[in-house]
Design a protein around this motif. Structure first.
Motif, PDB file in Angstrom:
ATOM      1  N   LYS A   1     -16.060   2.362 -16.367  1.00 42.84           N
ATOM      2  CA  LYS A   1     -15.341   3.589 -16.756  1.00 42.84           C
ATOM      3  C   LYS A   1     -16.260   4.798 -16.784  1.00 42.84           C
ATOM      4  O   LYS A   1     -15.913   5.880 -16.318  1.00 42.84           O
ATOM      5  CB  LYS A   1     -14.721   3.413 -18.149  1.00 42.84           C
ATOM      6  CG  LYS A   1     -13.383   2.686 -18.148  1.00 42.84           C
ATOM      7  CD  LYS A   1     -12.863   2.622 -19.568  1.00 42.84           C
ATOM      8  CE  LYS A   1     -11.570   1.859 -19.681  1.00 42.84           C
ATOM      9  NZ  LYS A   1     -11.273   1.475 -21.079  1.00 42.84           N
ATOM     10  N   LYS A   2     -17.430   4.600 -17.377  1.00 42.53           N
ATOM     11  CA  LYS A   2     -18.388   5.688 -17.537  1.00 42.53           C
ATOM     12  C   LYS A   2     -18.805   6.232 -16.178  1.00 42.53           C
ATOM     13  O   LYS A   2     -18.824   7.431 -15.944  1.00 42.53           O
ATOM     14  CB  LYS A   2     -19.622   5.131 -18.280  1.00 42.53           C
ATOM     15  CG  LYS A   2     -20.280   6.145 -19.198  1.00 42.53           C
ATOM     16  CD  LYS A   2     -21.584   5.616 -19.725  1.00 42.53           C
ATOM     17  CE  LYS A   2     -21.431   4.850 -21.036  1.00 42.53           C
ATOM     18  NZ  LYS A   2     -22.715   4.275 -21.497  1.00 42.53           N
TER      19      LYS A   2
ATOM     20  N   THR B   1     -16.729  -0.984 -19.760  1.00 42.96           N
ATOM     21  CA  THR B   1     -17.297   0.229 -20.335  1.00 42.96           C
ATOM     22  C   THR B   1     -18.196   0.927 -19.313  1.00 42.96           C
ATOM     23  O   THR B   1     -18.111   2.137 -19.100  1.00 42.96           O
ATOM     24  CB  THR B   1     -18.130  -0.116 -21.591  1.00 42.96           C
ATOM     25  OG1 THR B   1     -17.318  -0.917 -22.449  1.00 42.96           O
ATOM     26  CG2 THR B   1     -18.574   1.124 -22.331  1.00 42.96           C
TER      27      THR B   1
END
Ligand SMILES: [Zn+2]
Ligand SMILES: [Zn+2]
Length: 162
Positions: free
Chosen positions: A129-130, A126
């Motif tokens: 990706k961010k 997560t």
């Protein structure tokens, strides 16, 4: 089946699999990699355990494609090809434009967990990706090239679509 056993794998330090049956078919062994010229190994540099190769089951001929393992099954150390990729990905993270120092650090610290299949893998993914979204498509492609062969199967699918 008690007669099943692991052969020994011979892999170059960049992660090219030379021979997944180095014990049973030593005639295919190579001292150096014909793809990249690096030295090949058959044992973990940290603990000396053989790298597990093809799994032999008596009476069964399997053509499963063998992948270089990321970590040593005996001592948990990353194999050289895993360490090299993590290092390269961290260096790339430092070169990315448009990220703050804090974001670069977060990106770098998420890398080892992408390679492991553990409870922190989802968190790392997560975060990765961010931050990579902010860094742009070239950054993503670069990271993909470096990491796709060593990240966990789950990450490979969900993050790199491979
Ligand atoms: Zn190689
Ligand atoms: Zn080891």
């Amino acid at each position: 089946m008690s007669d099943s056993y692991y052969d020994v794998a011979q892999i170059c330090i960049n992660g090219h699999v030379i021979n997944s049956m180095a014990k049973d078919y030593p005639q295919s062994n190579q001292k150096y990699c014909s793809d990249c010229g690096e030295e090949t190994i058959t044992a973990c540099p940290s603990c000396g355990s053989n790298i597990r190769g093809h799994y032999h089951v008596p009476g069964v001929i399997s053509f499963s494609n063998f992948h270089a393992p990321s970590y040593c099954f005996n001592c948990g150390s990353p194999y050289p090809w895993t360490a090299i990729r993590l290092e390269a990905a961290a260096e790339l993270a430092d070169e990315l434009d448009g990220l703050t120092t804090d974001e670069k650090e977060k990106l770098k610290s998420s890398l080892p967990d992408l390679v492991k299949d553990g409870p922190k893998t989802v968190v790392a993914e997560t975060r990765f990706k961010k931050i990579i979204k902010k860094a742009g498509a070239d950054a993503y492609e670069g990271m993909k090239t470096i990491l796709v062969d060593v990240v966990s199967e789950t990450v490979k699918k969900s993050m790199f679509g491979a």
